[in-house]
Design an enzyme around this catalytic site. Structure first.
Site, PDB file in Angstrom:
ATOM      1  N   ASP A 147       0.797  -1.224   0.000  1.00 33.52           N
ATOM      2  CA  ASP A 147       0.000   0.000   0.000  1.00 33.52           C
ATOM      3  C   ASP A 147       0.839   1.288   0.000  1.00 33.52           C
ATOM      4  OD1 ASP A 147      -3.048   0.891   0.698  1.00 33.52           O
ATOM      5  OD2 ASP A 147      -1.608   2.213   1.671  1.00 33.52           O
ATOM      6  N   LEU A 175      -5.465   1.855  -0.180  1.00 29.16           N
ATOM      7  CA  LEU A 175      -5.476   1.274  -1.528  1.00 29.16           C
ATOM      8  C   LEU A 175      -5.815  -0.210  -1.504  1.00 29.16           C
ATOM      9  CD1 LEU A 175      -2.430   3.083  -3.112  1.00 29.16           C
ATOM     10  CD2 LEU A 175      -4.859   3.687  -3.179  1.00 29.16           C
ATOM     11  N   ASP A 176      -5.426  -0.886  -0.435  1.00 24.40           N
ATOM     12  CA  ASP A 176      -5.821  -2.294  -0.320  1.00 24.40           C
ATOM     13  C   ASP A 176      -7.345  -2.407  -0.249  1.00 24.40           C
ATOM     14  OD1 ASP A 176      -3.445  -4.006  -0.230  1.00 24.40           O
ATOM     15  OD2 ASP A 176      -2.888  -2.844   1.527  1.00 24.40           O
ATOM     16  N   VAL A 177      -7.953  -1.539   0.551  1.00 24.98           N
ATOM     17  CA  VAL A 177      -9.412  -1.610   0.700  1.00 24.98           C
ATOM     18  C   VAL A 177     -10.093  -1.229  -0.615  1.00 24.98           C
ATOM     19  CG1 VAL A 177     -11.402  -0.748   1.989  1.00 24.98           C
ATOM     20  CG2 VAL A 177      -9.243  -1.165   3.181  1.00 24.98           C
ATOM     21  N   ALA A 180      -9.766  -4.095  -3.063  1.00 25.61           N
ATOM     22  CA  ALA A 180     -10.719  -5.156  -2.701  1.00 25.61           C
ATOM     23  C   ALA A 180     -12.108  -4.823  -3.244  1.00 25.61           C
ATOM     24  CB  ALA A 180     -10.769  -5.324  -1.180  1.00 25.61           C
TER      25      ALA A 180
END
Lengths: 386, 393
Positions: A147, A175-177, A180
């Site tokens: 991230d 950014l991970d969320v 996803a």
């Protein structure tokens, strides 16, 4: 184990989660919240690396709290994908699944024999989701898909903070969320299509493309504005492209946020004729001068003083809360976003639930993350492995 | 290539960002999106100029969010406008709205009214703060929701005040959550034939975005994350995680074993510290200062090559001009030119995913207000009721 709610949209679907850490597991978590059965496939030695990535020294029954945050309500199967006996069982599991998700670096799943073409040969109805850092080609493809690194490469670190600051990253894995969310959307759309065509599909997302999508409003300005790097405001920056007074201001006892408001209205409400001297067309080009005046005036009185003036006039403003303030607020209580999760041993932790309500119902689940391999025997026992 | 949502009709009453972002994603997946706008200028976003960039007469922002959609301008307070709106929702697969709580019900287009016309409709509603409680009437605006959510204390350094995320993170994540709920409901609809009400809010979406850290906070006796004195990037992660100035440019360092990093940087003191368990937490500021002093000696480009070659997770901090010049960025093919656009500004971002290996194409800019009005009004007809609400009963 809580009973599955058969009314949930994805009730009856089986999802295999081969992913580790964040973006992939969070996508599988959303599918679980929406009703799917999610089975994590983990390596027998230690499982998902996230189990041992302890943040702030917090664990629950031996695994990191972060692991439970991302993997609550899932099942766990321990399998060594390099051992042929385990791989045969996993291939049988793939044949029984509706969705699979992985976030190995490009090429790894193909070498194992679980790439998209292999999986589709086993199960033509399968929807296959792949997460990478930067896509499957280009010189960045072998960089770690992490991230902070993607925030740094994508220009996001230059949108936060003020003009005189260095780069300021967003202090959590945004950014991970976001990645996803993009993966879940693609998977769900392919499931809708499967209902019509009978065929599965391949969904590919990456952190870099998701980063650019998150900034698309501002990045489109940049693209069509001669490629000029946006300049952050001198003080209280909250979006480099917004005109004054947009941003944060320090009052005598705290901070408040001031959203888009015509300058003439600002001048009137703050009793500041010097702001009225600026034309509305200068609200962007002379934003720092205007904001300096607003800041000087606001510093003299407490937050509530300003809210009492601005709110009745219909101005968009809000006090800046920290977590204790947020968690204690009426607004937080009304949304009731916290749920308690329990491990098989009865240890408990509090975490947030799914932010989507369906037919007025919150999507709740009380199970914590699984013990590594907890469901291996039960899951493999149902399979016909030839 | 069959785009997954081909044949799906989305009728979108929402304005600004969160709702229109959800319908943009459905459009990118193949749906037809009809944007219903007010007759006095349309979506307020058309006039919300960021910077001074405009495409045609409408704001760049409007085009970025509404590219490829159709527009019909309707006065929902007139019998005629309402009749067309009712004809539209009657045939819609998905309806989206983001008025403040209660407003759409008073217009006669709330969930119950629409369901009376279209029993299996999938109805998406996005609000600022939910529909109950003291905050539900507050304006659902990104910066204000950020202010209330605690997110402003996660970025920036220890001595800074609150630092907002400099992009509309609440709107975009709420739009993404709405899109997920709508898609899940479309899937259920295909199997069972039942419709759904899907709701989310800016504040719930912000809580969800922070869920990793917020869960930590909720379970540690409400101890807040601590930002570093400089280069802070995450309040709960151990050193070296953060941003460092170099002789030229900045370098981001993600989680890396301290021993490896100490050896790669030639910092014996750091390598020695790595013998202590949890040194990254207990000596966080000290380690940061040690690395910062060392990294000042060379450029970010040098360190990225040097440390990256030793498997240390690092990246240069790029500006947008630097990023778009990078071959990897161009290789992603995210920027698309609209062919034959009359106005010079014509570059758009495509959706951030590929389906079956194909990226969705950007088809056109945002619509002129009511560009599709005549065609839509003639295709979607419904008899005028004397009392526009009477069909609800």
């Amino acid at each position: 184990m809580a009973q599955p709610n058969t009314n949930l949209p994805l009730a009856g679907l089986r999802v295999l989660d081969f992913a580790q850490f964040l973006a992939g597991p969070v996508a599988a978590l959303r599918l679980s919240d929406l009703g799917a059965e999610v089975i994590k496939i983990e390596r027998p030695e230690g499982g998902d690396l996230c189990r041992s990535m302890v943040v702030n020294n917090q664990r629950l029954d031996g695994d990191s709290l972060a692991f439970h945050t991302f993997n609550r309500g899932k099942k766990s199967v321990a399998a060594d994908l390099k051992a042929s006996a385990d791989l045969a069982k996993v291939r049988a599991l793939v044949a029984s699944a509706d969705v699979m998700i992985h976030n190995f670096r490009p090429g790894v799943m193909e070498r194992i024999g679980l790439g998209y073409d292999d999986a589709r040969a086993l199960n033509p109805r399968l929807v296959y989701g792949a997460v990478s850092g930067y896509g499957a080609t280009g010189p960045w493809r072998d960089k770690p898909g992490q991230d902070l690194l993607v925030q740094s490469l994508s220009g996001i670190a230059w949108l936060n903070g003020n003009a005189a600051d260095g780069p300021v990253p967003t202090g959590f894995a945004m950014l991970d969320v976001a990645t996803a969310a993009n993966l879940v959307q693609g998977i769900l759309a392919c499931l809708v299509r499967r209902g019509i065509t009978g065929a599965g599909g391949l969904v590919e997302v990456n952190l870099m493309s998701s980063a650019i999508d998150m900034t698309f409003e501002q990045f489109t300005c940049f693209l069509n504005d001669g490629g000029q790097q946006p300049q952050r405001h001198a003080i209280g920056n909250a979006n480099p492209y917004q005109p004054a007074p947009y941003g944060l201001y320090r009052a005598s006892d705290g901070y408040f946020a001031f959203a888009m408001t015509p300058l003439a209205t600002v001048a009137l409400l703050l009793d500041a004729p010097e702001i009225g001297a600026f034309d509305q067309s200068e609200a962007y080009s002379r934003k720092d001068e205007v904001k300096a005046i607003v800041a000087r005036i606001c510093a003299a009185k407490p937050v509530q003083h300003w809210l009492d003036i601005l709110e009745p006039a219909g101005i968009w403003c809000a006090p800046v809360l920290d977590w204790p303030g947020f968690v204690a607020s009426e607004g937080f209580a009304a949304l009731d976003p916290v749920q308690t999760i329990r491990t098989a041993n009865g240890s408990e932790a509090r975490t947030t639930g799914c932010p989507i309500r369906i037919d007025g119902q919150m999507l709740r689940g009380s199970d914590a993350g699984p013990v590594l391999g907890a469901d291996t025997a039960a899951v493999f026992g149902t399979l016909d492995v030839s | 290539m069959i785009w997954p949502l081909e044949g799906i009709l989305v009728v979108d009453f929402s304005q600004f960002l969160a709702g229109p972002y959800a319908s943009l994603r459905l459009l990118d997946m193949g749906a037809r999106v009809i944007k219903v706008e007010n007759t006095e200028g349309g979506d307020l976003c058309r006039y919300h100029y960021l910077s001074d960039t405009r495409i045609g007469s409408d704001s760049t922002l409007f085009h970025a969010i509404n590219r490829g959609k159709e527009s019909v301008a309707l006065d929902l307070k007139s019998a005629e406008g309402l009749a067309t709106a009712r004809a539209l929702v009657e045939q819609a697969d998905v309806v989206i709205q983001n008025f403040r709580p209660g407003v759409i019900d008073r217009l006669g287009l709330g969930y119950d009214a629409v369901r009376a016309l279209n029993p299996d409709v999938i109805y998406g509603s996005v609000s600022g703060y939910g529909t109950a409680g003291d905050w539900s009437e507050l304006p659902g605006q990104d910066l204000l929701a950020q202010a209330r959510s605690g997110v402003m204390w996660l970025s920036g350094n220890a001595d800074d005040g609150p630092v907002p995320v400099g992009l509309p993170i609440a709107d975009i994540s709420a739009g993404a959550n709405l899109a997920m709920g709508l898609l899940a409901a479309l899937f259920r609809h295909a199997r069972t034939g039942v419709g759904a009400l899907v709701e989310t809010s800016l504040l719930e979406s912000l809580a969800d975005l922070q869920f990793e850290l917020l869960t930590t906070f909720l379970n540690n006796g409400n101890r807040l994350p601590k930002r570093l004195a400089s280069g802070s990037a995450h309040g709960y992660l151990a050193a070296p995680y953060g941003i460092y100035a170099t002789a030229e440019g900045h370098l981001a360092l993600a989680m890396s074993p301290l021993g490896d990093l100490g050896r790669a940087l030639g910092l014996d003191a750091l390598a020695r510290l790595s013998d202590q368990a949890e040194a990254g937490f207990s000596h966080r500021d000290e380690i940061h200062a040690m690395i910062a002093a060392r990294l000042l000696g060379q450029t970010a480009r040098h360190w990225e090559a040097e440390l990256g070659g030793k498997n240390i997770w690092c990246a240069r901090v790029l500006t947008w001009p630097e990023m778009i010049a990078a071959p990897s960025f161009r290789g992603l093919g995210l920027v698309q030119q609209i062919p034959g656009a009359a106005e010079a500004p014509s570059q758009f971002l495509r959706a951030p995913f590929r389906l079956d290996g194909a990226a969705p194409r950007v088809r056109s800019a945002g619509p002129v207000l009511d560009a599709d009005g005549p065609a839509i009004r003639s295709a979607f007809r419904r008899p005028l009721a004397t009392d526009p609400r009477e069909n609800d009963r």
